[in-house]
Motif scaffolding. Structure first.
Motif, short mmCIF file in Angstrom:
data_model
loop_
_atom_site.label_atom_id
_atom_site.label_comp_id
_atom_site.label_asym_id
_atom_site.label_seq_id
_atom_site.Cartn_x
_atom_site.Cartn_y
_atom_site.Cartn_z
N ASP A 165 -47.48 34.09 -25.20
CA ASP A 165 -47.39 33.74 -24.45
C ASP A 165 -47.60 32.49 -23.15
N PHE A 166 -47.10 31.08 -23.55
CA PHE A 166 -47.75 30.36 -23.45
C PHE A 166 -47.10 29.01 -22.51
N LYS A 167 -47.52 29.07 -21.17
CA LYS A 167 -47.31 28.30 -20.44
C LYS A 167 -47.34 27.28 -20.51
N ILE A 168 -46.68 25.85 -20.22
CA ILE A 168 -46.60 24.44 -20.46
C ILE A 168 -45.78 23.90 -19.22
N VAL A 169 -47.05 23.87 -17.78
CA VAL A 169 -45.88 23.71 -16.40
C VAL A 169 -46.39 22.24 -16.11
N ASN A 170 -45.38 21.82 -15.23
CA ASN A 170 -45.64 20.15 -14.64
C ASN A 170 -45.54 18.74 -16.03
N PHE A 171 -44.52 19.17 -16.82
CA PHE A 171 -44.36 18.26 -17.96
C PHE A 171 -42.63 18.29 -17.91
N ASP A 172 -42.52 17.24 -18.18
CA ASP A 172 -41.08 17.08 -18.76
C ASP A 172 -40.29 17.83 -20.18
N ALA A 181 -57.02 13.04 -20.62
CA ALA A 181 -56.61 12.06 -21.80
C ALA A 181 -56.00 10.78 -22.08
N TYR A 182 -56.46 9.90 -22.98
CA TYR A 182 -56.30 8.59 -23.41
C TYR A 182 -55.21 7.48 -22.74
N SER A 183 -53.78 8.51 -22.69
CA SER A 183 -52.58 7.99 -21.77
C SER A 183 -51.61 9.29 -21.81
N CYS A 184 -50.35 8.92 -21.45
CA CYS A 184 -49.84 10.03 -21.34
C CYS A 184 -48.72 10.42 -22.25
N ALA A 185 -48.84 9.39 -22.64
CA ALA A 185 -48.67 9.94 -24.13
C ALA A 185 -49.21 10.77 -24.27
N GLU A 220 -48.02 16.36 -13.04
CA GLU A 220 -47.18 15.75 -12.72
C GLU A 220 -45.89 15.08 -13.18
N ALA A 221 -44.76 15.82 -13.42
CA ALA A 221 -43.80 15.82 -14.65
C ALA A 221 -43.60 14.86 -14.21
N ASP A 222 -42.67 14.31 -13.57
CA ASP A 222 -42.49 12.62 -12.41
C ASP A 222 -43.02 10.89 -12.69
N THR A 223 -44.39 11.48 -12.83
CA THR A 223 -44.72 10.17 -13.50
C THR A 223 -45.78 10.35 -14.49
N ASP A 224 -46.41 8.90 -14.55
CA ASP A 224 -46.53 8.31 -15.46
C ASP A 224 -48.11 8.69 -15.49
N ASN A 225 -48.97 9.46 -15.66
CA ASN A 225 -50.39 10.08 -15.66
C ASN A 225 -51.08 10.91 -16.75
#
Length: 121
Positions: free
Chosen positions: A75-82, A51-55, A31-36
């Motif tokens: 080609d490396f996909k990073i999805v659902n991140f802001d 992870a320890y935190s969202c950061a 979830e890109a729009d929540t802090d998890n």
């Protein structure tokens, strides 16, 4: 993956599992729009991670992305991140992620100042 535990005042670490970056197909931040702090790493199998935190989740994704760009260039996909927080060249990206917080505090302080100077009739 490292297992961490404490024995009295001493911290212990044990390598539980290893993966190769070349085998990593995708990182899903869920979830890109929540802090998890949860995300999935897709190899030949999907691993659910916390992870320890969202950061720290974003720091981990940025690190893997940089390692891929330096060494593998695949080609490396990073999805659902802001994307704003994934790119180091972004205005919001700083070593401590404090810029956005400072801007918000300044905005609220200026609003309070304006409200306090307004005359009530």
């Amino acid at each position: 993956m490292v297992k961490h535990w404490r024995v009295d005042r001493e911290e212990k670490y044990e390598i539980v599992e290893k993966w190769f970056l070349k085998d990593l197909e995708m990182i899903d931040g869920k979830e890109a729009d929540t802090d998890n702090p949860y995300f999935d790493m897709h190899f030949h199998k999907v691993y659910n991670m916390e992870a320890y935190s969202c950061a720290s989740k974003y720091t981990f994704a940025r690190t893997l992305n940089k390692l891929n760009a330096m060494y593998l260039k695949k080609d490396f996909k990073i999805v659902n991140f802001d994307d704003t927080y994934l790119n180091d060249d972004s205005i919001w990206s700083s070593s401590n992620r404090d810029f956005l917080v400072v801007m918000k505090v300044c905005f609220y302080a200026s609003n309070l100042l304006c409200l306090s100077l307004c005359r009530l009739s």
